[in-house]
Write a protein that holds these residues in place. Structure first.
Motif, PDB file in Angstrom:
ATOM      1  N   HIS A 177     -37.882 -18.708  49.489  1.00 23.04           N
ATOM      2  CA  HIS A 177     -37.715 -20.168  49.370  1.00 23.04           C
ATOM      3  C   HIS A 177     -39.055 -20.902  49.450  1.00 23.04           C
ATOM      4  O   HIS A 177     -39.267 -21.895  48.754  1.00 23.04           O
ATOM      5  CB  HIS A 177     -36.760 -20.687  50.454  1.00 23.04           C
ATOM      6  CG  HIS A 177     -35.319 -20.451  50.123  1.00 23.04           C
ATOM      7  ND1 HIS A 177     -34.288 -21.032  50.813  1.00 23.04           N
ATOM      8  CD2 HIS A 177     -34.744 -19.692  49.150  1.00 23.04           C
ATOM      9  CE1 HIS A 177     -33.133 -20.636  50.272  1.00 23.04           C
ATOM     10  NE2 HIS A 177     -33.381 -19.820  49.282  1.00 23.04           N
ATOM     11  N   LEU A 179     -32.039 -25.939  49.165  1.00 27.26           N
ATOM     12  CA  LEU A 179     -32.700 -24.852  49.908  1.00 27.26           C
ATOM     13  C   LEU A 179     -32.538 -25.057  51.409  1.00 27.26           C
ATOM     14  O   LEU A 179     -32.311 -24.094  52.152  1.00 27.26           O
ATOM     15  CB  LEU A 179     -34.186 -24.776  49.537  1.00 27.26           C
ATOM     16  CG  LEU A 179     -34.510 -24.406  48.083  1.00 27.26           C
ATOM     17  CD1 LEU A 179     -36.015 -24.487  47.832  1.00 27.26           C
ATOM     18  CD2 LEU A 179     -33.995 -23.021  47.720  1.00 27.26           C
ATOM     19  N   TRP A 199     -35.953 -13.962  53.251  1.00 28.93           N
ATOM     20  CA  TRP A 199     -35.236 -15.062  52.576  1.00 28.93           C
ATOM     21  C   TRP A 199     -36.088 -16.340  52.595  1.00 28.93           C
ATOM     22  O   TRP A 199     -36.220 -17.031  51.579  1.00 28.93           O
ATOM     23  CB  TRP A 199     -33.895 -15.300  53.278  1.00 28.93           C
ATOM     24  CG  TRP A 199     -32.883 -16.085  52.493  1.00 28.93           C
ATOM     25  CD1 TRP A 199     -32.920 -17.435  52.239  1.00 28.93           C
ATOM     26  CD2 TRP A 199     -31.691 -15.590  51.863  1.00 28.93           C
ATOM     27  NE1 TRP A 199     -31.817 -17.798  51.499  1.00 28.93           N
ATOM     28  CE2 TRP A 199     -31.050 -16.694  51.255  1.00 28.93           C
ATOM     29  CE3 TRP A 199     -31.110 -14.320  51.773  1.00 28.93           C
ATOM     30  CZ2 TRP A 199     -29.844 -16.561  50.564  1.00 28.93           C
ATOM     31  CZ3 TRP A 199     -29.899 -14.200  51.085  1.00 28.93           C
ATOM     32  CH2 TRP A 199     -29.288 -15.304  50.484  1.00 28.93           C
ATOM     33  N   GLU A 237     -28.926 -24.401  52.404  1.00 27.20           N
ATOM     34  CA  GLU A 237     -28.690 -22.954  52.305  1.00 27.20           C
ATOM     35  C   GLU A 237     -29.304 -22.219  53.501  1.00 27.20           C
ATOM     36  O   GLU A 237     -28.661 -21.345  54.098  1.00 27.20           O
ATOM     37  CB  GLU A 237     -29.281 -22.430  50.996  1.00 27.20           C
ATOM     38  CG  GLU A 237     -28.988 -20.952  50.759  1.00 27.20           C
ATOM     39  CD  GLU A 237     -29.562 -20.483  49.431  1.00 27.20           C
ATOM     40  OE1 GLU A 237     -29.137 -21.012  48.396  1.00 27.20           O
ATOM     41  OE2 GLU A 237     -30.445 -19.615  49.441  1.00 27.20           O
ATOM     42  N   HIS A 251     -32.796 -15.725  40.991  1.00 23.71           N
ATOM     43  CA  HIS A 251     -32.503 -15.966  42.412  1.00 23.71           C
ATOM     44  C   HIS A 251     -31.055 -16.450  42.582  1.00 23.71           C
ATOM     45  O   HIS A 251     -30.326 -15.955  43.444  1.00 23.71           O
ATOM     46  CB  HIS A 251     -33.499 -16.998  42.951  1.00 23.71           C
ATOM     47  CG  HIS A 251     -33.344 -17.297  44.403  1.00 23.71           C
ATOM     48  ND1 HIS A 251     -33.588 -16.378  45.400  1.00 23.71           N
ATOM     49  CD2 HIS A 251     -32.950 -18.425  45.042  1.00 23.71           C
ATOM     50  CE1 HIS A 251     -33.349 -16.925  46.576  1.00 23.71           C
ATOM     51  NE2 HIS A 251     -32.958 -18.169  46.396  1.00 23.71           N
ATOM     52  N   GLU A 289     -27.751 -14.494  44.487  1.00 20.85           N
ATOM     53  CA  GLU A 289     -26.961 -15.136  45.549  1.00 20.85           C
ATOM     54  C   GLU A 289     -25.490 -15.248  45.149  1.00 20.85           C
ATOM     55  O   GLU A 289     -24.594 -14.918  45.935  1.00 20.85           O
ATOM     56  CB  GLU A 289     -27.544 -16.522  45.849  1.00 20.85           C
ATOM     57  CG  GLU A 289     -28.912 -16.422  46.522  1.00 20.85           C
ATOM     58  CD  GLU A 289     -29.580 -17.760  46.782  1.00 20.85           C
ATOM     59  OE1 GLU A 289     -30.533 -17.775  47.573  1.00 20.85           O
ATOM     60  OE2 GLU A 289     -29.158 -18.783  46.200  1.00 20.85           O
TER      61      GLU A 289
HETATM   62 FE   LIG Z   1     -31.812 -19.246  47.905  1.00 18.13          FE
END
Ligand SMILES: [Fe+2]
Ligand SMILES: [Fe+2]
Length: 198
Positions: free
Chosen positions: A61, A182, A57, A185, A106, A110
């Motif tokens: 990013h 980001l 992950w 998250e 992306h 999600e």
């Molecule tokens: Fe993301």
């Protein structure tokens, strides 16, 4: 106040001393949503026990941040006179197409897969994931604007400084929103991934 209540508030104060702050200065994550973050703080995300679950992950990013930074650098290089119109267009056109496509994909993965799954695992985090989902809506609107500007750029053989300035502003707005999105998250998701069994 009863003794028990007093003890409890003392306990809450002690807990606060050991709780960590989210990483973005304007983080929208509420203290109640940080119980996993405090169990698995960022300095452990890359440790051997967790990296195999968290690094995928984080890597995605990192690539998003990198592509966003390169686009901004190209745009600045043109504005500063380091690139002429032809060089600017040849550097930025394909990169923006790729970046917009990858980011839309992306967000889709999600919104449609990961976030609903995480909410089922931790219903108390639903409001946090709703913030992230609303970010995607705002980001997707900015990306659509960027794509329209890029399509115009693709047709603009003749130098158009106003267009380049508008495109640059969209990149700056996207960078700001992405940076907060980001980071928030990751603070919410990475501890879920790291602490997940199996
Ligand atoms: Fe993301
Ligand atoms: Fe996201």
């Amino acid at each position: 106040m009863t003794i028990a209540a007093n003890d409890k508030s003392q306990q809450a104060l002690d807990d606060d001393l050991f709780s960590l702050s989210p990483r973005h200065p304007d983080s929208r994550l509420e203290a109640d949503w940080l119980f996993l973050f405090n169990k698995l703080p960022p300095d452990q995300w890359f440790s051997a026990d967790y990296a195999y679950k968290t690094s995928g992950w984080l890597k995605v990013h990192t690539n998003i941040r990198k592509r966003q930074r390169i686009l901004t650098q190209i745009s600045e290089a043109y504005i500063d006179g380091e690139y002429d119109w032809a060089e600017y267009r040849s550097q930025i056109l394909k990169r923006i197409n790729m970046h917009v496509l990858k980011l839309h994909q992306h967000h889709g993965v999600e919104d449609d897969g990961f976030f609903p799954k995480f909410i089922r695992m931790y219903p108390q985090l639903q409001a946090g994931f709703e913030i992230l989902g609303r970010d995607h809506v705002r980001l997707d609107a900015l990306l659509d604007k960027l794509q329209v500007q890029n399509d115009t750029l693709a047709r603009s053989e003749v130098e158009d400084k106003a267009l380049a300035a508008q495109l640059h502003q969209t990149l700056v707005d996207a960078t700001d929103l992405l940076s907060q999105h980001l980071t928030d998250e990751e603070d919410l998701v990475i501890p879920i991934l790291g602490l997940r069994q199996g």
